[in-house]
Design an enzyme around this catalytic site. Structure first.
Site, PDB file in Angstrom:
ATOM      1  N   GLY A  57       0.866  -1.153  -0.032  1.00 20.05           N
ATOM      2  CA  GLY A  57       0.194  -0.070   0.087  1.00 20.05           C
ATOM      3  C   GLY A  57       0.844   1.236   0.012  1.00 20.05           C
ATOM      4  CB  CYS A 105       5.208  -3.963   0.487  1.00 15.11           C
ATOM      5  SG  CYS A 105       5.979  -2.461   0.210  1.00 15.11           S
ATOM      6  CE1 TYR A 106       0.693   0.973   5.419  1.00 18.30           C
ATOM      7  CE2 TYR A 106      -0.731  -0.747   5.625  1.00 18.30           C
ATOM      8  CZ  TYR A 106      -0.167   0.379   6.049  1.00 18.30           C
ATOM      9  OH  TYR A 106      -0.891   1.157   7.073  1.00 18.30           O
ATOM     10  CG  HIS A 119       5.483  -5.532  -4.292  1.00 23.94           C
ATOM     11  ND1 HIS A 119       3.990  -5.506  -3.856  1.00 23.94           N
ATOM     12  CD2 HIS A 119       5.991  -4.575  -3.835  1.00 23.94           C
ATOM     13  CE1 HIS A 119       4.005  -4.333  -3.315  1.00 23.94           C
ATOM     14  NE2 HIS A 119       5.229  -3.535  -3.301  1.00 23.94           N
ATOM     15  CD  GLU A 137       2.348  -8.263  -5.174  1.00 22.80           C
ATOM     16  OE1 GLU A 137       2.146  -7.124  -4.748  1.00 22.80           O
ATOM     17  OE2 GLU A 137       3.166  -8.904  -4.561  1.00 22.80           O
ATOM     18  CG  ASP A 145     -12.126  -6.842 -22.014  1.00 21.83           C
ATOM     19  OD1 ASP A 145     -11.321  -7.576 -22.056  1.00 21.83           O
ATOM     20  OD2 ASP A 145     -11.554  -5.473 -21.971  1.00 21.83           O
ATOM     21  CE  LYS A 173      -7.599  -7.221 -22.417  1.00 18.10           C
ATOM     22  NZ  LYS A 173      -9.319  -6.633 -23.243  1.00 18.10           N
TER      23      LYS A 173
END
Length: 513
Positions: A56, A83-84, A170, A172, A228, A369
């Site tokens: 964050g 992280c945060y 991170h 991710e 989409d 996506k």
């Protein structure tokens, strides 16, 4: 009653939060993102096996720092802080967090210290992605260091007796090479989750959700021909009887060359009813004199809503508007789950105006996506449709710098068509995430034959990405770029210069506006 969710991610506002869920879902573990302020009762109702605290933009030592419900620490569940989230864990258990001497941003090498189940099968000295301005100065009693980097002596820490783990980096993001492996290890070895969830099960869930939400009423589905909206239409087609689905294609005059015809032909192949509305004049009139990017997007969004509402009034019992909103759109536009920063607004994000009477159906709102493409294949959509590059909802309007008019759109359409033709002919179309041209509305001096010209500049933008959250410019062979440039300048009257965008996201975004 909430369904069971193996891993719950508390969102503290990181632009990457949803990537945590995407990586775990990709690994077969169903995961949901909830606001950091989610009540302990709602968390417990999901019956999670583990909790992840996201990154964050705030500082944990600030007076108004974002804090979760204190009850999460008493659940006895495994917790992973990122992280945060790491700094929250450090502070809560008695450690100290302070401002770093400098903001650490970019790649770092992770040195694994000792053995730990969260690093099972992970290579030592592998690249991870750092993005932080604060650091742990002192870790809590009971925690040990399980990973270091050149600039972070506490890159990863753990209290294995309480199953609490924390990463300063991170895992991710795509740049953390074995980050997905680490997240999967947390879910599998520490939380005891099974890898049974897939896009097939997601499709079934969404079809059932649509049926419950819609009932026996009608849905107006706005389609553009892009991936989409086509997947949304296919989901609705699977979920509802044909008479309950009204698919509407608005030709707003901001499409690529020959795109309107391609969209109509595509829906014929899918055996789906499609109503085409020619609204070119309405949209271009509304955009006349508009140069600010945010105003363009909002103008287009408002006009779309007006057109859809007008069409809905022609049908009895239309109660819902379906859109192909993705999570990438959401987190760049509004802070939905947590306190994330707004990057830019999207024409289809933010809800409906008060005067509208129908509700939104947005089944793709929390997936990315690449997941949408997998879902489309699961639903049986053609590969050439699913493989199309992303195209923004506001269309070519946000690829014209400055005012949008017919001449600007002509230059943009023709240059884009040539670039796409060359990209496909050389086999590079499927090698890049997205490719398009931008009309800069900047004139420069040129020479054609023996004559001086003072014409427009077009920029070619091509990027490589996995999820659209981060991207690097595509390293296209120079001879291909040269051929694109030569053809654009020679074949399009009004363009005498072509440039190539070599910026990445971040700090730039993929689109220019």
């Amino acid at each position: 009653m909430k369904k069971e969710v193996p891993i719950v991610v508390l969102d503290f506002g990181s632009q990457y939060t949803q990537l945590v869920a995407r990586k775990l879902r990709e690994s077969g573990v169903y995961t949901e993102v909830v606001p950091y302020r989610e009540s302990i009762e709602d968390i417990k109702a999901r019956k999670p096996k583990g909790i992840i605290l996201s990154g964050g933009p705030a500082s944990v030592y600030a007076e108004d720092a974002y804090k979760p419900d204190d009850g999460i620490w008493d659940l006895g569940l495994p917790i992973l802080g990122i992280c945060y989230g790491m700094q929250l864990i450090t502070q809560h258990f008695g450690g100290e967090v302070v401002p770093a001497d400098h903001h650490e941003y970019g790649k770092a090498r992770l040195k694994i210290e000792g053995e730990c189940p969260i690093f099972n099968g992970v290579s030592d000295n592998e690249v991870v992605w750092m993005s932080h301005g604060d650091k742990a100065e002192r870790i809590p009693v009971g925690f040990k260091v399980i990973g270091t980097s050149e600039n972070s002596p506490y890159a990863a820490i753990a209290d294995e007796s309480r199953n609490i783990y924390a990463f300063q980096y991170h895992p991710e993001v795509h740049h953390s090479v074995e980050g997905t492996h680490m997240l999967k290890n947390f879910a599998k070895y520490i939380c005891g989750c099974d890898s049974t969830w897939n896009m097939g099960s997601f499709a079934k869930e969404k079809i059932e959700d649509i049926r419950k939400q819609v009932g026996d009423r009608k849905v107006l589905c706005g389609v553009s021909g892009g991936v989409d909206s086509s997947v949304v239409a296919a989901l609705l087609h699977e979920a509802l009887p044909k008479e309950q689905l009204v698919c509407v294609f608005v030709d707003q005059g901001l499409l690529r060359k020959d795109e309107a015809e391609q969209v109509q032909n595509m829906f014929k192949l899918l055996d789906m009813n499609l109503i085409t509305i020619d609204a070119k004049e309405e949209f271009l009139t509304a955009l006349a004199g508009v140069t600010d990017p945010e105003t363009k997007r909002k103008t287009i969004g408002e006009k779309f809503i007006e057109v859809f509402d007008k069409e809905a009034s022609k049908h009895t019992d239309v109660s819902f508007l379906a859109q192909g909103t993705l999570y990438t759109d959401v987190i760049e536009s509004v802070s939905v789950k947590g306190p994330s920063k707004t990057i830019k607004s999207h024409h289809n994000v933010g809800g409906l105006p008060d005067w509208m009477t129908f509700e939104l159906v947005e089944p793709l709102r929390e997936i990315f996506k690449d997941e949408v493409r997998k879902l489309g294949l699961e639903l049986g959509l053609p590969k050439d449709m699913i493989g199309r590059h992303p195209f923004p909802g506001p269309g070519l309007a946000i690829r014209v710098m400055g005012e949008v008019n017919e001449e600007a759109l002509r230059l943009l359409r023709e240059s884009d068509a040539i670039m796409q033709e060359e990209l496909k002919a050389t086999g590079y179309y499927d090698k890049v995430w997205q490719a398009f041209t931008v009309l800069l509305n900047v004139q420069s001096v040129g020479v054609m034959g023996d004559n001086r010209t003072y014409d427009n500049t077009v920029c070619i933008r091509m990027v490589e990405s996995v999820d659209g959250m981060t991207a690097t410019f595509a390293h296209i062979p120079h001879d291909i770029l040269e051929n694109m440039s030569r053809r654009i300048i020679n074949e399009i009257d009004g363009i005498n210069r072509v440039v190539y965008d070599i910026s990445s996201k971040p700090p730039a975004t993929i689109e220019w506006e």
